[in-house]
Design a protein around this motif. Structure first.
Motif, mmCIF file in Angstrom:
data_model
loop_
_atom_site.group_PDB
_atom_site.id
_atom_site.type_symbol
_atom_site.label_atom_id
_atom_site.label_comp_id
_atom_site.label_asym_id
_atom_site.label_seq_id
_atom_site.Cartn_x
_atom_site.Cartn_y
_atom_site.Cartn_z
ATOM 1 N N LEU A 1 0.806 -1.217 0.000
ATOM 2 C CA LEU A 1 0.000 0.000 0.000
ATOM 3 C C LEU A 1 0.840 1.269 0.000
ATOM 4 O O LEU A 1 0.304 2.363 -0.203
ATOM 5 N N TYR A 2 2.141 1.118 0.199
ATOM 6 C CA TYR A 2 3.031 2.277 0.281
ATOM 7 C C TYR A 2 4.153 2.150 -0.751
ATOM 8 O O TYR A 2 4.642 1.053 -1.038
ATOM 9 N N GLY A 3 4.548 3.301 -1.279
ATOM 10 C CA GLY A 3 5.554 3.315 -2.325
ATOM 11 C C GLY A 3 6.877 2.692 -1.922
ATOM 12 O O GLY A 3 7.479 1.937 -2.687
ATOM 13 N N MET B 1 8.606 -0.459 -3.656
ATOM 14 C CA MET B 1 9.937 -0.387 -4.262
ATOM 15 C C MET B 1 10.803 -1.547 -3.782
ATOM 16 O O MET B 1 11.470 -2.225 -4.575
ATOM 17 N N GLN B 2 10.776 -1.792 -2.486
ATOM 18 C CA GLN B 2 11.598 -2.861 -1.910
ATOM 19 C C GLN B 2 11.202 -4.227 -2.472
ATOM 20 O O GLN B 2 12.056 -5.030 -2.848
ATOM 21 N N GLU B 3 9.899 -4.486 -2.539
ATOM 22 C CA GLU B 3 9.424 -5.765 -3.056
ATOM 23 C C GLU B 3 9.743 -5.906 -4.551
ATOM 24 O O GLU B 3 10.179 -6.961 -5.009
ATOM 25 N N SER C 1 6.815 7.597 -5.671
ATOM 26 C CA SER C 1 5.815 7.627 -6.742
ATOM 27 C C SER C 1 5.957 6.401 -7.632
ATOM 28 O O SER C 1 7.017 5.760 -7.679
ATOM 29 N N GLY C 2 4.879 6.093 -8.342
ATOM 30 C CA GLY C 2 4.935 4.980 -9.278
ATOM 31 C C GLY C 2 5.964 5.208 -10.372
ATOM 32 O O GLY C 2 6.584 4.256 -10.861
ATOM 33 N N GLU D 1 13.267 2.607 -11.454
ATOM 34 C CA GLU D 1 14.244 1.775 -10.757
ATOM 35 C C GLU D 1 14.135 0.309 -11.174
ATOM 36 O O GLU D 1 15.146 -0.369 -11.384
ATOM 37 N N VAL D 2 12.913 -0.175 -11.289
ATOM 38 C CA VAL D 2 12.715 -1.581 -11.659
ATOM 39 C C VAL D 2 13.216 -1.838 -13.071
ATOM 40 O O VAL D 2 13.906 -2.834 -13.334
#
Length: 227
Positions: free
Chosen positions: A32-34, A38-40, A59-60, A66-67
């Motif tokens: 639910l949180y950016g 990001m970590q996942e 932000s998305g 990054e991904v």
């Protein structure tokens, strides 16, 4: 079983996506949180990511950037942002698809299946020196290109440009980035040569240059090879 990461701050929407995906045989995780998303996402353990743009923390757009620098796994943006500039920016950062809210959960599942299928076919094809995408065959070793079994003659730079785009599917590259990649950092020349080369490649591999099925123009950004 395929693992899907859902990064969405609206819990009701996230749960709706989860329920439909799980009913279709996918394993899902919700963030639910950016920052958590990001970590996942950077853990590299997911087969596809569904990403909202307006998130607390990160932000998305930042997550997508990054991904995409590390992985080629499909990214589907699902956002209430409807402006073309947001769509162009999201696709330009490497997202594979953009769905606006409200959306049909069944359509979302269908798009998830389609992107996973395309990605699997591409990975399988890239295991060797021959890349096959629909009717297009690129023999990297022999530097030969075939369309529906018929060989097409490309110049050295045309082949290099086509091979680079096809080897990095669904990613949008600016003309400047393509020029540096194909001609080299120190090369002197006009960026417009990319436009000319893409036009010539399309004339050789596309069935209809007005409606290209391989090399897409992302207006205001650059080009993307679609799989």
């Amino acid at each position: 079983m395929k693992h899907i990461l859902i990064v969405e701050d609206d819990e009701s929407i996230a749960e709706l996506e989860r329920d439909y995906l799980q009913a279709s045989g996918f394993e899902t995780k919700i963030c639910l949180y950016g920052r958590d998303g990001m970590q996942e996402a950077l853990s590299g353990t997911y087969d596809l990511m569904i990403l909202d743009l307006m998130l607390p923390g990160e932000s998305g757009f930042e997550i997508c950037r990054e991904v995409r620098e590390r992985y080629n796994t499909p990214i589907l943006i699902v956002s209430a942002k409807r402006d073309d500039i947001d769509k162009v920016q999201g696709l330009g950062l490497g997202a594979d698809d953009y769905i606006t809210k409200p959306f049909s959960p069944r359509e979302l599942v269908a798009r998830v299946r389609a992107h996973l299928s395309r990605y699997e076919r591409l990975v399988a094809a890239k295991q060797g020196d021959v890349l096959v995408i629909r009717g297009l065959k690129i023999d990297r070793t022999a530097r030969r290109v075939f369309v529906n079994g018929e060989e097409r003659t490309l110049t050295a730079k045309e082949f290099d440009l086509l091979n680079f785009l096809a080897s990095n599917p669904n990613r949008v590259f600016t003309r400047e980035a393509l020029f540096r990649e194909i001609w080299g950092e120190e090369s002197l020349g006009e960026i417009a040569t990319i436009t000319v080369h893409v036009k010539k490649i399309r004339e050789k591999i596309e069935l209809d240059t007005a409606k290209p099925q391989y090399i897409e123009t992302i207006w205001g950004v650059g080009y993307r090879f679609r799989v």
